[in-house]
Structure formats: structure tokens, C-alpha cells
Design a protein around this motif. Structure first.
Motif, PDB file in Angstrom:
ATOM      1  N   LYS A 422      29.160 -81.842  22.039  1.00  0.00           N
ATOM      2  CA  LYS A 422      28.802 -83.142  22.669  1.00  0.00           C
ATOM      3  C   LYS A 422      27.934 -82.802  24.036  1.00  0.00           C
ATOM      4  N   LYS A 423      26.894 -83.827  24.492  1.00  0.00           N
ATOM      5  CA  LYS A 423      26.448 -83.334  25.724  1.00  0.00           C
ATOM      6  C   LYS A 423      26.005 -84.656  26.403  1.00  0.00           C
ATOM      7  N   ALA A 424      26.407 -84.742  27.826  1.00  0.00           N
ATOM      8  CA  ALA A 424      26.091 -85.918  28.772  1.00  0.00           C
ATOM      9  C   ALA A 424      24.705 -85.860  29.136  1.00  0.00           C
ATOM     10  N   LEU A 425      23.839 -86.816  28.865  1.00  0.00           N
ATOM     11  CA  LEU A 425      22.311 -86.979  29.430  1.00  0.00           C
ATOM     12  C   LEU A 425      22.299 -87.426  30.590  1.00  0.00           C
ATOM     13  N   SER A 443      11.406 -88.911  24.676  1.00  0.00           N
ATOM     14  CA  SER A 443      12.033 -89.591  26.075  1.00  0.00           C
ATOM     15  C   SER A 443      12.990 -90.762  25.551  1.00  0.00           C
ATOM     16  N   TRP A 444      13.858 -90.864  26.732  1.00  0.00           N
ATOM     17  CA  TRP A 444      14.560 -92.239  26.705  1.00  0.00           C
ATOM     18  C   TRP A 444      14.207 -93.246  27.899  1.00  0.00           C
ATOM     19  N   TYR A 445      14.161 -94.425  27.569  1.00  0.00           N
ATOM     20  CA  TYR A 445      14.170 -95.440  28.519  1.00  0.00           C
ATOM     21  C   TYR A 445      15.463 -96.189  28.645  1.00  0.00           C
ATOM     22  N   PRO A 462      13.599 -87.231  29.999  1.00  0.00           N
ATOM     23  CA  PRO A 462      13.308 -86.330  28.806  1.00  0.00           C
ATOM     24  C   PRO A 462      14.577 -86.201  27.827  1.00  0.00           C
ATOM     25  N   LEU A 463      14.258 -86.061  26.412  1.00  0.00           N
ATOM     26  CA  LEU A 463      14.956 -86.108  25.314  1.00  0.00           C
ATOM     27  C   LEU A 463      16.143 -85.434  25.497  1.00  0.00           C
ATOM     28  N   ALA A 468      16.062 -88.028  35.494  1.00  0.00           N
ATOM     29  CA  ALA A 468      15.514 -89.188  35.273  1.00  0.00           C
ATOM     30  C   ALA A 468      14.315 -89.831  36.142  1.00  0.00           C
ATOM     31  N   LEU A 469      13.299 -90.156  35.759  1.00  0.00           N
ATOM     32  CA  LEU A 469      12.042 -90.408  36.654  1.00  0.00           C
ATOM     33  C   LEU A 469      12.371 -92.126  36.779  1.00  0.00           C
TER      34      LEU A 469
END
Length: 786
Positions: A422-425, A443-445, A462-463, A468-469
Motif C-alpha cells: 500500500k502506498k499513500a499518495l 494524473s489525479w484531480y 501525478p498518477l 501536487a500542483l
């Protein structure tokens, strides 16, 4: 008697002078959006990304109208009824290439060619067809009709029924006794004619069956209802949900005294907390083999764990292990159909499991378990057992994404279903909201309150994670709807003193926001609405509590103040955008004009501040949530020159509950209070909300006794206004009727009740709002400005 008349006259003149200090009036601000202007809502894009549609009502019609803004045009225009009826709905499902869209309209299924704009109607029936999606290899379109799954072959146009659910129970052939079976076989052996006829009957049955190939197997519902029918992407398994309604002997009834018929009408509403619950099961059917089985729940790790609160009840704590009931959600299939996951929520909502499903036997392999001795919740996780939360697959068909409060704040995670890694983004002391994947799956929004709990901004990530932008930057809240090509944002934006407006903005950080709508009225714009001071104060345990402070320009030393308690419990109001309590916001401006200081607190249990803040009221509503408001009153006295005996408190719903708890359990803190649509006894509220926080009355009577104002009514000694709608189907009128009887029996005198015969929980009529807030203001004028 003459001196008394003089005093009364002076009081009347004093009250008149006070109300004259504001250019606003209570009847004016209680008109709601008729006064402020109707702001836009629910924006959505046309499929080509050239037009934004949204609901709006600048003409003050009886209901909102549909408007559109064509990108690059001069301004929005109203959509004609003919055009509105021809539009495809905003929601639907798409094929893999995003060239076709399926949708339901008027109970029929349509497919829209996104390139040509041509729509093809697939069904035209009296029955409602819904839940359409593209079948395996996109050669079929599947949909639900009359509680069965049907498939439309795109090339041939043939509709095939895939399931055959039947009401009731299967009629099983009568089993012969051993004696009767012997007699039958003996007769078949004795008579050639009888044996021949028997064989002919059996052959005819086989012929009839062979003449009807592909007819789906009958599945009997056994008194349950079916929903959520779906086929796996590989076409091998059909899953469905069986729902068994609770058999409660008592539903609550709300009488409607002012009904159109002229009679008193009965409105059947919800059950009370602790009543029997409906059951939700997930089943799977394999058409090729006829195999039907239920997805298992007894193999979930910790399914027999007892909650910690059982330790307060020896009979519960010493009882043998038990198996908790769960609500099942899924299966959620990977795009290639090779894997499926399930989400389970325990009925006590102290556990959420995410598992890898074995379709062969319905068993589970644990991927993630979130356990909370209070209750599992948070943004993207869901409030109750009735929601699986947000979850989905990545394009690699190996990893899933979901949100969890594992660290105390709701964040985005990836999990490999094969390695279980498991990885926290996202991480940090902030919340993440409304997660979605970009169209290219790279990508994520999402929205977040990172850096300032009082703001919401839009981000791109980014995925695989990283920095985060931040795309939006204006102070306030930015509610974003991406265009189909993701080049533009349709954005509802507001600040603390400006209502929502629709803006258009390129999907780039720092891009210019173009205002599309102007909604506020000249009457609203004529007043200089305050931006409250966003502040914190230190609670008794050292916690910094967020609040909004409204102060007169020249406050009077030892002056009057009001503490406002927002409703819902789990709601945020000390923020920098336009409040859902906008009438109260305007009322607070009116109060400040009349010399009051106002404090609006995001007490413990409010939304936006993470898991510990949310669950601080577990097993004691009226504990930390109330003490934060009491500490807020102390803050006003110590830091803002407010008179200790000149503080009032008011609020609606949960805010009304806190008001009652304040006057009943902290009777020396507030000089007067107004409880609006208040919960007086949590044992009489609904299950979904209350059981999370207090468990159930039978199992945890201690929590209900501590948390319900009706048990503390003997302590009332300051003036109390109780206001309630008589057709309130949320917090029932019965709540305050029971409390009033208790106050009468206790001989309490300094209280009054205002009743609103045509109002539900949320008032609708401006006259009701105005009457209620006139009474609140008069209560404060009389008791806080002595």
C-alpha cells in the motif's frame, strides 16, 4: 401605576432604537435568495466541451431554470423548453474509446455518438430501463428492466434476457415417501402402457426445454428485492444485490395539521435508532453452470470482535464471541475482468474491509481493514454503513485506489492486490475531497484544504504521487467541474461575504477567472457585508478551536454577545466561503449593527479537521462539542470585552441540541438561548446518524443518558425559546412536545415555545423565518442588554 407605564414606554423606545441601528430588517434578510439573488448551481459540460449548462433563477421563477454559456460568447442565456427536452442527461456511461455515451431518459435507453451528436434510442417501453453499460468487448449494451438484466446486441438488434428473477419461493416437487416410491416403480414395471406414457411425458419435457435454448435459469427472491444487477467484463458472472427490508412494527408518524384536505393527515417517516435494520447481501450467478452463491462475510478478519464500550456492561463484555452483521458492496471488477474487489461495512460501522474476491467460492482475501472504535468515516470514506466510499481500479488491472483516515486525515492510497503493498499518495494534516482520474489515466484531480482548513482548492497530482500542483488560488472555495477535454474549469466560487457565482478558467495555475454570472440583487449589494475575522481560541484541553468572529466597529465595554452553534454536527461553518447558513450570516451582520459581538464556532465534531475532531463526541454528545462553545464564551469575555452575564446562544438542529445542553448543564454561562428544531432525546432520532456516535439505546444506555438534554431539564434557570416546525420529518415535533411536558412537570417558568404548523426541518416560508428570528432577536434584546 404611572411609573410602570414609564418603564414600559422606555423599554419600548429602547427596543425600537436598537432595531433602528441597522439598515437591514429581519423580514428583509429572511426572504433568503429572493433578497440575496439566486446563485447558480450544478454546472455540467456539453460533450464537445463548448457549452456549460447550469441551474439558475435570476428571474425568481417558482423553481430554477436551465441556463447555458457558450464558451467565448458574451454571456449566459436561458435554455428553451424544447432544447432542454432534447439534451442528453449529464450523467451516463462511456465506451473505452470515449466515442459513445449511454444514458437513460424518460425511462428508456439511448446511445449517443459523440462525434456526430446523433442519438439512437434502444428501448421504447412502458417499463423503465436503467443502469445501461457496454457489455463484454462492447458488442452488446446491457441494462436493467423490470428487475432483470437484458442485453441488446449492437449488430443484430436482438434483445436477450440474461436473468430471470422471480418473486416468492421455488415450488419444489413433492417428495414421495419410501412406500409411495416403491409402489410407483412397481406399477411402471407391471404396465408397459403406463411406463410408455411416463417416458413420453419426460421426452416431451426435454423437447420443450431444447426448443427454448438460452432461457435464463429461474432465481427466486424469497421475499427479498433485487438491485445492482451487473455482468463481469468477461461475461462469465452476473452479480446482484438482495435487499431484505426490516420488519419493524413501529414506524414514526408525523401529523400534518394544516393539510390541503382540511383533515389531519399522517406522514409515515423513519424508524428510531436501534430499530431492526434492513439486510444487504451480494450474490453471484454463473449462467454457464447455473451456480448461484452468496458472497461470504464470515471470513472477514475481526468479524467477531467486540466493541470496546462493552467493557462498561458486564453482561455484554463476558458474553461469548458473536458475528457482526455487515453491508456488502461490489463486486468492483478490473477493466479486463480478471479480478474483483469487495467493500464491507459492519453494521455497527466500526470496521470497513476491502478484499480481493474469489469468484469461484465467494471467499475473501483481505487487502485493507480500517477499524475505529468510534466509527469509520471521513471524506471519500463515507459516513455510514450504507456507503462503500470512493474506490476504483487503475488501468494496470493490478492496483486499486481508495481513501482512508488511517493517519487521522482522509488521504488517497494505492494498493497492489497481488503483493498487498500500500502506498499513500497524499499525506499531512489536511483532507482530500472528490478524487477522480484524469481522462488519460496519468494524473489525479482532487480538492483539498491543505494549508488552510478554511479554504478549498483544486489540485492535480501525478498518477504515482509526488508534488501536487495547486491550480486555483483565490481565497475562498472553488467547486470545479472539468471540461471533457480537461482544458477548462467550470467553477462555482464564493467568499465569506459573496455568494456563489459561476466562473470559467483555463486548467492552468494562476490562470484568469472569467465571471459568467452576476446573481446578487441591488438590495443585497447596497449593504456592506462584513468579512468575519477568522480566528482560533484555546479550549480547556489546549486545543485551538477555529471560529468566525463578528465585531462592532466600536464595541461597547462589557457589551452583549451571541454564540452561534451550527447544525449537522459534522459540518464546517468557520470557513472563508459563502455559508449554507447564509440567513444566519446576514442575521449576524444585523446583530453587529445593533451592538452585539458574534462568535461562530467549528466545535469538536465539525467537518474538515480530521478523524480525531470528527469522533471527539463519541459516546458523549454535549461533551467536547459543548465545552468548546462554553470556552468560546470565555474567550469573548477575556479577549473581547464582552460582559460575562450578557452572552446568548442559539442554533438549529444539532445547534439547537447544543443550546439546550448549554442551558441545562452550564446554566451560569449563557444569559438566554434559542433552540431551533432541536433534538431533545437521541433515543428518538434516526439510526444511520445516531448509532455511529452513541451506539444503540439498548446496548449503550449510558451514552444516551449522558447525551440527551431531556434528562437535564431540571437545571434550566435562564430564558429559553424553543422553536420547531410541526411537520418536521427529521427531528420530529414529538421531541419538543416531550420536553415541554417535562418542563411543565418541573414547574419551569422562563421558557416559551414557537410552533410553525406548515414547516418541515428546513423552513421554506419567509414569514416563518422572519417570525422565528424576530423572536430570537427579542429574546436577546430583553435578556442581554439589561
Amino acid at each position: 401605576m404611572r411609573p410602570i407605564y414609564i418603564v414600559v414606554l422606555l423599554l419600548a423606545l429602547s427596543f425600537s432604537a436598537a432595531t433602528a441601528q441597522s439598515s437591514l430588517s429581519i423580514p428583509q434578510i429572511m426572504q433568503g435568495q429572493d433578497f440575496t439573488g439566486y446563485w447558480p448551481s450544478s454546472p455540467w459540460w456539453s460533450e464537445d466541451g463548448k457549452t456549460i449548462y447550469f441551474d439558475w433563477n435570476p428571474d425568481k421563477n417558482p423553481s430554477d431554470s436551465l441556463y447555458k454559456y457558450v464558451v467565448g460568447s458574451n454571456g449566459p442565456v436561458k435554455v428553451t423548453p424544447k432544447e432542454r427536452r432534447a439534451l442528453p442527461p449529464r450523467r451516463g456511461t462511456y465506451n473505452e474509446a470515449m466515442t459513445k455515451k449511454l444514458y437513460e431518459k424518460g425511462g428508456d435507453v439511448f446511445v449517443l455518438d459523440l462525434k456526430s451528436g446523433a442519438a439512437t434510442q434502444i428501448t421504447n417501453t412502458i417499463e423503465r430501463e436503467s443502469d445501461a453499460y457496454f457489455g463484454p468487448d462492447e458488442k452488446t449494451i446491457q441494462f436493467t428492466s423490470d428487475n432483470n438484466l437484458l442485453s441488446w446486441d449492437i449488430s443484430s438488434g436482438v434483445i436477450t434476457q440474461l436473468t430471470n428473477f422471480k418473486e416468492g419461493s421455488a415450488k419444489k416437487p413433492k417428495k414421495l415417501s419410501e412406500q409411495d416410491e416403491w409402489l410407483k416403480n412397481d406399477q411402471l414395471g407391471l404396465s408397459k402402457i403406463v411406463k410408455q406414457r411416463h417416458e413420453e411425458d419426460e421426452l416431451e419435457k426435454e423437447i420443450r426445454k431444447a426448443d427454448q435454448p438460452g432461457r435464463p435459469m429461474e432465481i427466486y427472491l424469497e421475499g427479498k428485492s433485487v438491485s445492482g444487477i451487473q455482468m463481469s467484463p468477461d461475461g462469465k458472472i452476473i452479480s446482484y444485490v438482495l435487499f431484505k427490508s426490516a420488519d419493524n412494527t413501529h414506524n414514526t408518524m408525523v401529523p400534518e395539521f394544516v393539510a390541503e384536505s382540511g383533515y389531519t393527515e399522517a406522514i409515515n417517516t423513519r424508524t428510531k435508532v436501534g430499530s431492526d435494520l434492513s439486510k444487504r447481501e451480494v450474490w453471484m450467478f454463473t449462467p454457464a453452470t447455473g451456480k448461484v452463491m452468496q458472497v461470504k462475510t464470515n471470513d472477514l478478519p475481526g468479524i467477531k470482535d467486540k466493541p470496546d464500550f462493552y467493557a462498561d456492561y458486564p453482561k455484554l463484555d463476558t458474553m461469548k464471541a458473536f458475528e457482526r452483521e455487515v453491508f456488502s458492496f461490489g463486486p468492483f471488477w478490473s477493466d479486463d475482468g480478471s479480478k474483483a474487489i469487495m467493500v464491507y461495512r459492519s453494521v455497527d460501522n466500526k470496521d470497513r474491509w476491502i478484499t480481493l474476491l474469489n469468484p469461484e467460492d465467494g471467499s475473501n482475501t483481505l487487502l485493507d481493514r480500517q477499524r475505529d472504535e468510534a466509527w469509520v468515516g471521513g471524506p471519500g470514506v463515507g459516513w455510514s454503513m450504507y456507503s462503500p466510499g470512493d474506490i476504483g481500479w487503475l488501468p494496470d488491472n493490478k492496483r486499486i485506489w481508495f481513501q482512508s483516515e488511517e493517519t487521522g486525515f482522509s488521504h488517497l492510497y494505492l494498493l497492489d492486490v497481488e503483493s498487498k503493498s500500500k502506498k499513500a499518495l497524499t499525506a499531512g494534516k489536511h483532507e482530500v475531497y472528490d478524487v477522480s482520474l484524469s481522462k488519460d489515466k496519468k494524473s489525479w484531480y482532487f480538492s483539498s484544504n491543505e494549508g488552510d482548513f478554511g479554504q478549498r482548492h483544486f489540485y492535480k497530482l501525478p498518477l504515482e504521487g509526488g508534488k501536487a500542483l495547486k491550480i486555483t488560488s483565490q481565497v475562498g472555495s472553488n467547486d470545479v467541474t472539468l471540461s471533457p477535454d480537461e482544458k477548462n474549469l467550470a467553477m462555482l466560487y464564493s467568499t465569506a461575504n459573496k455568494p456563489w457565482e459561476l466562473f470559467l478558467m483555463p486548467n492552468k495555475p494562476g490562470a484568469t477567472m472569467k465571471k459568467i454570472t452576476s446573481s446578487t440583487t441591488p438590495e443585497f449589494e447596497a449593504y456592506n457585508w462584513r468579512t468575519p475575522e477568522f480566528t482560533t481560541f484555546t479550549a480547556r484541553d489546549g486545543t485551538e478551536v477555529p471560529a468566525r468572529l463578528y465585531k462592532p466597529a466600536n464595541p461597547t465595554p462589557n457589551g452583549a454577545a451571541v454564540v452561534f452553534v451550527h447544525g449537522a454536527g459534522y459540518l464546517q461553518n468557520a470557513h472563508k466561503w459563502w455559508s449554507s447558513y447564509y440567513r444566519e450570516y446576514m442575521f449576524h451582520n444585523f446583530l453587529v449593527d445593533n451592538g452585539y459581538t458574534v462568535l461562530d464556532i467549528d466545535y469538536r465534531a465539525s467537518a474538515g479537521y480530521g478523524r480525531d475532531w470528527r469522533t471527539a463526541i463519541y459516546r458523549f454528545m454535549g461533551g467536547w462539542d459543548l465545552s468548546d462553545n462554553v470556552d468560546g464564551a470565555k474567550f469573548l469575555v477575556e479577549k473581547h470585552s464582552v460582559g460575562k452575564d450578557k452572552i446568548g446562544v442559539y442554533g438549529g438542529s444539532y445547534g439547537g441540541f447544543i443550546t439546550l445542553m448549554a442551558l441545562f448543564t452550564e446554566p451560569d454561562v449563557f444569559a438566554a438561548g434559542a433552540g431551533l428544531r432541536s433534538v431533545t432525546d437521541w433515543a428518538h432520532y434516526n439510526h444511520g446518524y445516531t448509532s455511529n456516535i452513541l451506539n444503540t439505546p439498548v446496548l449503550d444506555s449510558i451514552a444516551y443518558r449522558k447525551s440527551s438534554p431531556i434528562y437535564y431539564a431540571e437545571n434550566l434557570k435562564k430564558p429559553l425559546l424553543i422553536a420547531h416546525g410541526m411537520v418536521d420529518t427529521n427531528v420530529h415535533f414529538q421531541d419538543v412536545v416531550r420536553l415541554s411536558q417535562r418542563l411543565i412537570e418541573l414547574g419551569k417558568k422562563d421558557w416559551e415555545m414557537a410552533l410553525y404548523p406548515v414547516e418541515n426541518h428546513g423552513f421554506v416560508e419567509a414569514s416563518s423565518w422572519a417570525d422565528e428570528y424576530r423572536r430570537i432577536f427579542e429574546l436577546f434584546e430583553k435578556n442581554l442588554k439589561k
